[in-house]
Write a protein that holds these residues in place. Structure first.
Motif, PDB file in Angstrom:
ATOM      1  N   GLU A   1      -1.208   8.720  33.076  1.00  0.00           N
ATOM      2  CA  GLU A   1      -1.117   9.993  33.785  1.00  0.00           C
ATOM      3  C   GLU A   1      -2.233  10.934  33.332  1.00  0.00           C
ATOM      4  OE1 GLU A   1       2.701  11.713  33.301  1.00  0.00           O
ATOM      5  OE2 GLU A   1       3.767  10.116  34.344  1.00  0.00           O
ATOM      6  N   ALA A   2      -2.466  10.971  32.035  1.00  0.00           N
ATOM      7  CA  ALA A   2      -3.530  11.835  31.505  1.00  0.00           C
ATOM      8  C   ALA A   2      -4.884  11.436  32.077  1.00  0.00           C
ATOM      9  CB  ALA A   2      -3.555  11.755  29.974  1.00  0.00           C
ATOM     10  N   ILE A   3      -5.137  10.140  32.180  1.00  0.00           N
ATOM     11  CA  ILE A   3      -6.396   9.675  32.764  1.00  0.00           C
ATOM     12  C   ILE A   3      -6.496  10.130  34.217  1.00  0.00           C
ATOM     13  CG2 ILE A   3      -7.663   7.615  33.488  1.00  0.00           C
ATOM     14  CD1 ILE A   3      -6.553   6.235  30.962  1.00  0.00           C
ATOM     15  N   ALA A   4      -5.393   9.996  34.968  1.00  0.00           N
ATOM     16  CA  ALA A   4      -5.398  10.391  36.379  1.00  0.00           C
ATOM     17  C   ALA A   4      -5.710  11.879  36.528  1.00  0.00           C
ATOM     18  CB  ALA A   4      -4.051  10.060  37.017  1.00  0.00           C
ATOM     19  N   TYR A   5      -5.215  12.696  35.611  1.00  0.00           N
ATOM     20  CA  TYR A   5      -5.497  14.134  35.658  1.00  0.00           C
ATOM     21  C   TYR A   5      -6.889  14.472  35.134  1.00  0.00           C
ATOM     22  CZ  TYR A   5      -0.700  15.561  36.828  1.00  0.00           C
ATOM     23  OH  TYR A   5       0.503  15.770  37.468  1.00  0.00           O
TER      24      TYR A   5
END
Length: 250
Positions: free
Chosen positions: A15-19
């Motif tokens: 999720e952090a990568i996606a953001y």
């Protein structure tokens, strides 16, 4: 690679990568704005695409908060997040396989690497020839991979995500397996009601957005030059330049 996910096994990291990835910047700088950011591998102008499930815009603070919640911190001040794992300290680091002959992919990945550094993630490029790239993909010799899929015509996502498509030269190279997603994907080919089809695909998209088995980036588009008296042209794509030509008019 869900068979050996390493640090990417934690959904909060994905999720952090996606953001943390600024897809709009990549689309502008690499693709001359000929792409649309998406969170699922479904054409954004498909009738069964649900724009309400467009979630992961560029949000550095959210990415940083997710990584902190997952226990990652920069304990030695080198700019890369780390955490204790048993008696060892591991960095938040992984390798991305890429086709060295695809210039646009390399440019996009260079931007992604720089963007991930902003939140303390060390992403390394592994540039391979096309033959080595496909061999590594088929053999599961990767942590992450940047790939392209052509899904304009087919509505069937089973080859990419269904657990029955893992191994033996099949297309679920990432080895993702989910009984819930399998059940939804198995329903699609036998649905005859339009609304039921759309509702089922909404649940499929919700699963992909929430679980992030892959991180979708963008759908590439194309430009079509036409005279000012030609109307009705929809957004063209690489394999569908003349899509809906029967609706064009003068």
């Amino acid at each position: 690679n869900h068979n050996s996910p390493g640090v990417l096994g934690d959904r909060r990291v994905r999720e952090a990568i996606a953001y943390a990835v600024d897809r709009k910047d990549i689309v502008s700088r690499v693709y001359a704005s000929n792409a649309q950011a998406v969170d699922v591998p479904i054409p954004p102008d498909a009738w069964y695409y649900d724009s309400d499930l467009r979630v992961y815009d560029y949000q550095l603070l959210t990415a940083q908060q997710l990584l902190e919640e997952a226990g990652w911190k920069d304990s030695n001040g080198d700019g890369i997040l780390d955490k204790n794992q048993g008696d060892d300290i591991i960095d938040l680091s992984f390798t991305i396989n890429a086709n060295m002959d695809n210039i646009m992919q390399k440019e996009a990945l260079n931007l992604i690497v720089e963007q991930l550094k902003e939140v303390g993630i060390d992403a390394k490029l592994r540039l391979l020839s096309w033959d080595d790239y496909t061999k590594a993909l088929e053999e599961g010799d990767f942590e992450a991979v940047l790939g392209e899929c052509y899904l304009d015509i087919s509505t069937d996502l089973r080859p990419m995500f269904h657990s029955s498509q893992i191994g033996n030269g099949l297309n679920n190279y990432m080895a993702y397996s989910s009984p819930k997603l399998d059940e939804l994907l198995d329903k699609v080919p036998i649905i005859q009601d339009v609304q039921e089809f759309k509702d089922t695909y909404k649940e499929i998209q919700r699963h992909l957005v929430e679980e992030l088995p892959i991180i979708s980036l963008y759908y590439r588009t194309s430009s079509l030059v036409a005279g000012p008296n030609v109307h009705g042209i929809r957004l063209p794509r690489e394999l569908m330049v003349f899509r809906d030509i029967e609706q064009w008019y003068l």
